[in-house]
Write an enzyme that holds these catalytic residues in place. Structure first.
Site, PDB file in Angstrom:
ATOM      1  N   CYS A  93      -8.200   2.703  18.337  1.00 21.77           N
ATOM      2  CA  CYS A  93      -9.136   3.752  18.781  1.00 21.77           C
ATOM      3  C   CYS A  93     -10.152   4.128  17.704  1.00 21.77           C
ATOM      4  O   CYS A  93     -11.078   4.889  17.965  1.00 21.77           O
ATOM      5  CB  CYS A  93      -8.374   4.991  19.260  1.00 21.77           C
ATOM      6  SG  CYS A  93      -7.644   5.988  17.939  1.00 21.77           S
ATOM      7  N   GLN A 112     -15.397   2.251  -6.843  1.00 19.64           N
ATOM      8  CA  GLN A 112     -14.642   1.175  -6.212  1.00 19.64           C
ATOM      9  C   GLN A 112     -13.178   1.575  -6.079  1.00 19.64           C
ATOM     10  O   GLN A 112     -12.386   0.859  -5.481  1.00 19.64           O
ATOM     11  CB  GLN A 112     -14.730  -0.099  -7.059  1.00 19.64           C
ATOM     12  CG  GLN A 112     -16.142  -0.617  -7.226  1.00 19.64           C
ATOM     13  CD  GLN A 112     -16.225  -1.616  -8.369  1.00 19.64           C
ATOM     14  OE1 GLN A 112     -16.051  -2.801  -8.189  1.00 19.64           O
ATOM     15  NE2 GLN A 112     -16.484  -1.121  -9.558  1.00 19.64           N
ATOM     16  N   ASN A 113     -12.816   2.711  -6.663  1.00 24.42           N
ATOM     17  CA  ASN A 113     -11.420   3.132  -6.669  1.00 24.42           C
ATOM     18  C   ASN A 113     -11.043   3.748  -5.325  1.00 24.42           C
ATOM     19  O   ASN A 113     -11.802   4.522  -4.751  1.00 24.42           O
ATOM     20  CB  ASN A 113     -11.176   4.149  -7.787  1.00 24.42           C
ATOM     21  CG  ASN A 113     -11.416   3.545  -9.155  1.00 24.42           C
ATOM     22  OD1 ASN A 113     -11.527   2.328  -9.278  1.00 24.42           O
ATOM     23  ND2 ASN A 113     -11.518   4.378 -10.179  1.00 24.42           N
ATOM     24  N   HIS A 122     -14.862   1.017  -1.563  1.00 17.83           N
ATOM     25  CA  HIS A 122     -13.709   0.199  -1.186  1.00 17.83           C
ATOM     26  C   HIS A 122     -12.671   1.008  -0.388  1.00 17.83           C
ATOM     27  O   HIS A 122     -11.504   0.622  -0.320  1.00 17.83           O
ATOM     28  CB  HIS A 122     -13.069  -0.438  -2.419  1.00 17.83           C
ATOM     29  CG  HIS A 122     -13.932  -1.504  -3.025  1.00 17.83           C
ATOM     30  ND1 HIS A 122     -13.666  -2.109  -4.244  1.00 17.83           N
ATOM     31  CD2 HIS A 122     -15.067  -2.103  -2.573  1.00 17.83           C
ATOM     32  CE1 HIS A 122     -14.604  -3.012  -4.511  1.00 17.83           C
ATOM     33  NE2 HIS A 122     -15.467  -3.013  -3.521  1.00 17.83           N
ATOM     34  N   GLY A 170     -15.647   1.703 -16.630  1.00 15.89           N
ATOM     35  CA  GLY A 170     -14.320   1.141 -16.363  1.00 15.89           C
ATOM     36  C   GLY A 170     -14.283   0.128 -15.243  1.00 15.89           C
ATOM     37  O   GLY A 170     -13.314   0.095 -14.482  1.00 15.89           O
ATOM     38  N   GLU A 182     -13.680  -2.443 -23.338  1.00 10.41           N
ATOM     39  CA  GLU A 182     -14.210  -3.613 -24.054  1.00 10.41           C
ATOM     40  C   GLU A 182     -15.336  -4.191 -23.198  1.00 10.41           C
ATOM     41  O   GLU A 182     -15.471  -3.819 -22.034  1.00 10.41           O
ATOM     42  CB  GLU A 182     -13.092  -4.645 -24.256  1.00 10.41           C
ATOM     43  CG  GLU A 182     -12.379  -5.012 -22.987  1.00 10.41           C
ATOM     44  CD  GLU A 182     -10.941  -5.464 -23.225  1.00 10.41           C
ATOM     45  OE1 GLU A 182     -10.514  -5.566 -24.378  1.00 10.41           O
ATOM     46  OE2 GLU A 182     -10.261  -5.724 -22.223  1.00 10.41           O
ATOM     47  N   TYR A 223       0.827  -1.214   0.000  1.00  7.36           N
ATOM     48  CA  TYR A 223       0.000   0.000   0.000  1.00  7.36           C
ATOM     49  C   TYR A 223       0.861   1.265   0.000  1.00  7.36           C
ATOM     50  O   TYR A 223       0.438   2.292  -0.547  1.00  7.36           O
ATOM     51  CB  TYR A 223      -1.018  -0.029   1.156  1.00  7.36           C
ATOM     52  CG  TYR A 223      -2.144  -0.985   0.812  1.00  7.36           C
ATOM     53  CD1 TYR A 223      -3.198  -0.569  -0.007  1.00  7.36           C
ATOM     54  CD2 TYR A 223      -2.115  -2.314   1.220  1.00  7.36           C
ATOM     55  CE1 TYR A 223      -4.196  -1.452  -0.376  1.00  7.36           C
ATOM     56  CE2 TYR A 223      -3.111  -3.201   0.850  1.00  7.36           C
ATOM     57  CZ  TYR A 223      -4.146  -2.765   0.050  1.00  7.36           C
ATOM     58  OH  TYR A 223      -5.135  -3.634  -0.343  1.00  7.36           O
ATOM     59  N   ARG A 244       1.531   1.794  -3.643  1.00 11.65           N
ATOM     60  CA  ARG A 244       0.349   2.305  -4.348  1.00 11.65           C
ATOM     61  C   ARG A 244       0.055   3.758  -3.943  1.00 11.65           C
ATOM     62  O   ARG A 244      -0.374   4.567  -4.767  1.00 11.65           O
ATOM     63  CB  ARG A 244      -0.853   1.395  -4.071  1.00 11.65           C
ATOM     64  CG  ARG A 244      -0.668   0.024  -4.732  1.00 11.65           C
ATOM     65  CD  ARG A 244      -1.870  -0.862  -4.529  1.00 11.65           C
ATOM     66  NE  ARG A 244      -3.080  -0.269  -5.066  1.00 11.65           N
ATOM     67  CZ  ARG A 244      -4.304  -0.685  -4.762  1.00 11.65           C
ATOM     68  NH1 ARG A 244      -4.478  -1.699  -3.944  1.00 11.65           N
ATOM     69  NH2 ARG A 244      -5.366  -0.104  -5.286  1.00 11.65           N
TER      70      ARG A 244
HETATM   71  P1  OAD Z   1     -10.738  -4.337 -12.924  1.00 13.96           P
HETATM   72  O1  OAD Z   1      -9.267  -4.253 -13.054  1.00 13.96           O
HETATM   73  O2  OAD Z   1     -11.329  -5.641 -12.520  1.00 13.96           O
HETATM   74  O3  OAD Z   1     -11.426  -3.922 -14.298  1.00 13.96           O
HETATM   75  C1  OAD Z   1     -11.035  -2.763 -14.971  1.00 13.96           C
HETATM   76  C2  OAD Z   1     -11.972  -2.544 -16.142  1.00 13.96           C
HETATM   77  O4  OAD Z   1     -11.608  -1.327 -16.757  1.00 13.96           O
HETATM   78  C3  OAD Z   1     -11.904  -3.642 -17.217  1.00 13.96           C
HETATM   79  O5  OAD Z   1     -13.220  -4.031 -17.562  1.00 13.96           O
HETATM   80  C4  OAD Z   1     -11.204  -2.943 -18.392  1.00 13.96           C
HETATM   81  O6  OAD Z   1     -11.708  -3.369 -19.656  1.00 13.96           O
HETATM   82  C5  OAD Z   1     -11.575  -1.484 -18.161  1.00 13.96           C
HETATM   83  N1  OAD Z   1     -10.596  -0.526 -18.690  1.00 13.96           N
HETATM   84  C6  OAD Z   1      -9.245  -0.627 -18.723  1.00 13.96           C
HETATM   85  N2  OAD Z   1      -8.692   0.470 -19.246  1.00 13.96           N
HETATM   86  C7  OAD Z   1      -9.713   1.291 -19.551  1.00 13.96           C
HETATM   87  C8  OAD Z   1      -9.800   2.599 -20.135  1.00 13.96           C
HETATM   88  N3  OAD Z   1      -8.725   3.287 -20.476  1.00 13.96           N
HETATM   89  N4  OAD Z   1     -11.040   3.144 -20.318  1.00 13.96           N
HETATM   90  C9  OAD Z   1     -12.148   2.458 -19.968  1.00 13.96           C
HETATM   91  N5  OAD Z   1     -12.133   1.236 -19.409  1.00 13.96           N
HETATM   92  C10 OAD Z   1     -10.946   0.664 -19.199  1.00 13.96           C
HETATM   93  O7  OAD Z   1     -11.159  -3.157 -11.926  1.00 13.96           O
HETATM   94  P2  OAD Z   1     -12.485  -2.986 -11.066  1.00 13.96           P
HETATM   95  O8  OAD Z   1     -13.670  -3.484 -11.798  1.00 13.96           O
HETATM   96  O9  OAD Z   1     -12.494  -1.600 -10.575  1.00 13.96           O
HETATM   97  O10 OAD Z   1     -11.136  -4.346  -4.976  1.00 13.96           O
HETATM   98  O11 OAD Z   1     -12.166  -3.966  -9.861  1.00 13.96           O
HETATM   99  C11 OAD Z   1     -13.087  -4.060  -8.810  1.00 13.96           C
HETATM  100  C12 OAD Z   1     -12.359  -4.345  -7.526  1.00 13.96           C
HETATM  101  O12 OAD Z   1     -11.515  -5.473  -7.686  1.00 13.96           O
HETATM  102  C13 OAD Z   1     -11.386  -3.271  -7.089  1.00 13.96           C
HETATM  103  O13 OAD Z   1     -11.998  -2.201  -6.391  1.00 13.96           O
HETATM  104  C14 OAD Z   1     -10.452  -4.011  -6.204  1.00 13.96           C
HETATM  105  C15 OAD Z   1     -10.231  -5.222  -7.064  1.00 13.96           C
HETATM  106  O14 OAD Z   1      -9.850  -6.362  -6.401  1.00 13.96           O
HETATM  107  C16 OAD Z   1     -10.452  -4.472  -3.821  1.00 13.96           C
HETATM  108  O15 OAD Z   1      -9.246  -4.288  -3.740  1.00 13.96           O
HETATM  109  C17 OAD Z   1     -11.291  -4.849  -2.643  1.00 13.96           C
END
Ligand code: OAD
Length: 244
Positions: A121, A92-93, A110, A177, A205, A54, A57
């Site tokens: 605390c 979720q970001n 998240h 996304g 996609e 972390y 990140r």
């Molecule tokens: P993912 O990494 O699972 O999915 C990212 C999505 O963004 C994919 O469907 C890609 O096709 C799309 N993508 C990539 N580049 C892009 C762009 N330039 N423009 C538009 N779309 C694009 O990410 P999340 O769905 O956010 O949770 O993942 C959900 C959760 O899984 C996260 O919050 C995290 C992860 O594990 C935890 O850490 C609890």
């Protein structure tokens, strides 16, 4: 008009933060094992490894900047409010790029990478430096008790009552996304449909649940989101051509 936008890692990909899952194998979870770095059990077993992940990140996020998709969502929020509408922004970001682009009231289901929480605390603080087992809690001064204020696998997402309230009141649900592979967020589209709410996916996609959406716009968020926002704002009642 009331719009509910759910965002995922794809929104911030073009800001250089990467995604978790990528069909080409470059996602974060292809390089790092989430079970060893993003669970309460992992933190109990190997806290130094989790802190290092972390810390890396957090440093990346501090070097990143909002992209045109974040800025377009801020314009959408301002434009809707000016016409008695509303934009619920649920992400979720764990980054703060929507806020840095000017968005307000972002619901981080998240958690937030630039915040820490004391497991002793309960205090939550904004935090930019690296974190470690030796860092004392700013409130109770104990060491070994601070953790990133993020949601790990096996933990409850945050703000869920508020999020379901926003979804129930929406005219349009838009997922931007996100791969549609992590619940409960992946289930919002089905819940929106069941309530008769129109649904739209914006993604590079088709996502895992693309078939559930009424409409889809495919391409990079930095160009597709600004175009979509311009279309929505131009179609609002009372639109005179001068956008706020
Ligand atoms: P993912 O990494 O699972 O999915 C990212 C999505 O963004 C994919 O469907 C890609 O096709 C799309 N993508 C990539 N580049 C892009 C762009 N330039 N423009 C538009 N779309 C694009 O990410 P999340 O769905 O956010 O949770 O993942 C959900 C959760 O899984 C996260 O919050 C995290 C992860 O594990 C935890 O850490 C609890």
């Amino acid at each position: 008009m009331r719009i509910f936008v759910l965002t995922g890692a794809g929104l911030s990909a073009e800001s250089g933060l990467g995604t978790f899952r990528d069909p080409r194998g470059s996602g974060l979870w292809a390089r790092f094992d989430p079970m060893k770095l993003a669970t309460p059990e992992a933190f109990a077993r190997t806290p130094d490894d989790v802190h290092a992940f972390y810390n890396m990140r957090r440093r990346n996020l501090l070097d990143a900047h909002p992209n045109p998709a974040h800025a377009a969502l801020a314009r959408l929020q301002t434009g809707l409010v000016a016409r008695d509408g509303h934009l619920a922004l649920v992400t979720q970001n764990v980054d703060d790029l929507l806020e840095r682009a000017g968005c307000r009231n972002v619901l981080h289901m998240h958690g937030e990478l630039l915040k820490i929480r004391c497991t002793a605390c309960g205090a939550v603080h904004h935090w930019h430096p690296d974190l470690g087992r030796g860092t004392p809690c700013p409130d109770c001064a104990r060491t070994g008790v601070l953790r990133p204020h993020v949601v790990w696998f096996g933990e409850m997402p945050q703000h869920m009552d508020e999020i379901y309230g926003e979804l129930a009141g929406a005219d349009l649900f838009v997922a931007i996304g996100t791969s549609g592979s992590v619940y409960p967020a992946a289930g919002f589209v089905a819940e929106a449909r069941a309530m008769g709410i129109a649904t739209c996916e914006i993604n590079l996609e088709p996502s895992d649940n693309a078939h559930q959406f009424d409409e889809a716009l495919y391409g990079p968020a930095s160009s597709v989101v600004p175009d979509w926002v311009a279309t929505i704002l131009a179609a609002l009642p009372g639109q005179t051509g001068a956008l706020p």
